[in-house]
Design an enzyme around this catalytic site. Structure first.
Site, short mmCIF file in Angstrom:
data_model
loop_
_atom_site.label_atom_id
_atom_site.label_comp_id
_atom_site.label_asym_id
_atom_site.label_seq_id
_atom_site.Cartn_x
_atom_site.Cartn_y
_atom_site.Cartn_z
N GLN A 51 0.81 -1.22 0.00
CA GLN A 51 0.00 0.00 0.00
C GLN A 51 0.84 1.27 0.00
O GLN A 51 0.35 2.34 -0.34
CB GLN A 51 -0.93 0.01 1.22
CG GLN A 51 -1.98 -1.08 1.16
CD GLN A 51 -2.83 -1.09 2.41
OE1 GLN A 51 -2.47 -1.69 3.41
NE2 GLN A 51 -3.97 -0.42 2.38
N CYS A 92 -10.75 -0.44 3.50
CA CYS A 92 -9.32 -0.50 3.17
C CYS A 92 -8.80 0.92 3.00
O CYS A 92 -9.46 1.74 2.36
CB CYS A 92 -9.12 -1.30 1.87
SG CYS A 92 -7.38 -1.42 1.37
N GLU A 135 -4.61 -8.51 4.68
CA GLU A 135 -3.23 -8.03 4.43
C GLU A 135 -2.47 -9.01 3.53
O GLU A 135 -1.67 -8.57 2.68
CB GLU A 135 -2.48 -7.82 5.76
CG GLU A 135 -3.13 -6.85 6.75
CD GLU A 135 -3.52 -5.50 6.18
OE1 GLU A 135 -2.99 -5.10 5.13
OE2 GLU A 135 -4.39 -4.86 6.79
N HIS A 138 -3.30 -8.26 0.08
CA HIS A 138 -2.53 -7.12 -0.45
C HIS A 138 -1.18 -7.58 -1.00
O HIS A 138 -0.76 -7.14 -2.07
CB HIS A 138 -2.27 -6.09 0.65
CG HIS A 138 -3.35 -5.07 0.84
ND1 HIS A 138 -3.77 -4.23 -0.16
CD2 HIS A 138 -4.08 -4.73 1.94
CE1 HIS A 138 -4.72 -3.42 0.31
NE2 HIS A 138 -4.93 -3.71 1.59
O1 GNR Z 1 -8.32 -0.28 8.77
C1 GNR Z 1 -8.79 -1.28 8.21
N1 GNR Z 1 -9.95 -1.80 8.66
C2 GNR Z 1 -10.46 -3.00 8.23
C3 GNR Z 1 -11.78 -3.30 8.56
C4 GNR Z 1 -12.35 -4.48 8.16
C5 GNR Z 1 -11.60 -5.38 7.45
C6 GNR Z 1 -10.28 -5.11 7.10
C7 GNR Z 1 -9.72 -3.92 7.50
S1 GNR Z 1 -8.07 -3.58 7.10
C8 GNR Z 1 -8.09 -1.84 7.04
C9 GNR Z 1 -6.68 -1.27 6.88
C10 GNR Z 1 -6.13 -1.69 5.54
O2 GNR Z 1 -6.49 -1.24 4.49
N2 GNR Z 1 -5.22 -2.62 5.56
O3 GNR Z 1 -4.71 -3.08 4.41
NI NI Z 2 -6.28 -2.77 2.93
#
Ligand code: GNR
Ligand code: NI
Length: 179
Positions: A51, A92, A135, A138
């Site tokens: 990210q 996200c 994650e 990602h």
């Molecule tokens: O902050 C985040 N909250 C979230 C809420 C529900 C499922 C996954 C997440 S991850 C996200 C942060 C993020 O984008 N991590 O890659």
């Molecule tokens: Ni995310």
């Protein structure tokens, strides 16, 4: 320490598959500190290196209310997913302002290295289980929008592109006003 810019969907760089970290040593410390600073400032529960345009298999997570339980996952590998699934609203930092339901395994067992290079096994449920799956996606170039229908994904893409164009225009005007 520095706040790092977070890539936003549909930036194609978010589709990059990250490479494993071959040696965990103190040279990673500044990157990890910046990732935590960026994650906490953005009020996220996790952040994958992808990210912030660093394509190495590094994740930081803190799902605690008090924001005092930082976890580092280097080269995370999902070893087991429960057959039971749960559907919850997911968001996200790379898909700002969008929340939608995604089905995930309710429980997960993963292995990863910590910031000292020590191997650990994590058994998780609830938000941590969801976050680990999110994650690791990602790091494999995948976003939660890829778990939604193509129609929803196209709508999200259009909305974010429009917002990005408008933000770029506002920024340009601001810059022009400065001189
Ligand atoms: O902050 C985040 N909250 C979230 C809420 C529900 C499922 C996954 C997440 S991850 C996200 C942060 C993020 O984008 N991590 O890659
Ligand atoms: Ni995310």
């Amino acid at each position: 320490m520095a706040l790092l810019p977070i890539l936003a969907y549909p930036d194609p760089k978010l589709s990059t598959v990250a490479s494993p970290v071959d040696k965990v040593d103190d040279s990673l410390a500044p990157l990890l500190a910046d990732m935590f600073e960026t994650m906490y400032a953005a009020k996220g529960v996790g952040l994958a290196a992808t990210q912030i345009d660093v394509h190495r298999r590094i994740v930081v997570i803190d799902v605690s209310e008090e924001r005092n339980q930082p976890m580092v996952l280097i080269n995370p590998e999902i070893q087991w997913l429960s057959e039971e699934f749960v559907k919850g609203d997911e968001g996200c930092l790379s898909v700002p302002g969008i929340y939608d339901g995604v089905e995930r395994a309710a429980r997960v067992r993963a292995t990863a290295l910590d910031e000292h290079g020590n191997s650990r096994t994590i058994e998780a449920e609830g938000l941590l289980a969801v976050c680990i799956q999110h994650e690791v996606d990602h790091l494999n170039g995948k976003l939660f929008v890829h778990h939604l229908s193509q129609l929803k994904r196209e709508r999200i893409k259009s909305k974010l592109l429009k917002e990005q164009r408008e933000a770029a225009r506002a920024n340009k005007e601001k810059q022009a006003g400065k001189v």
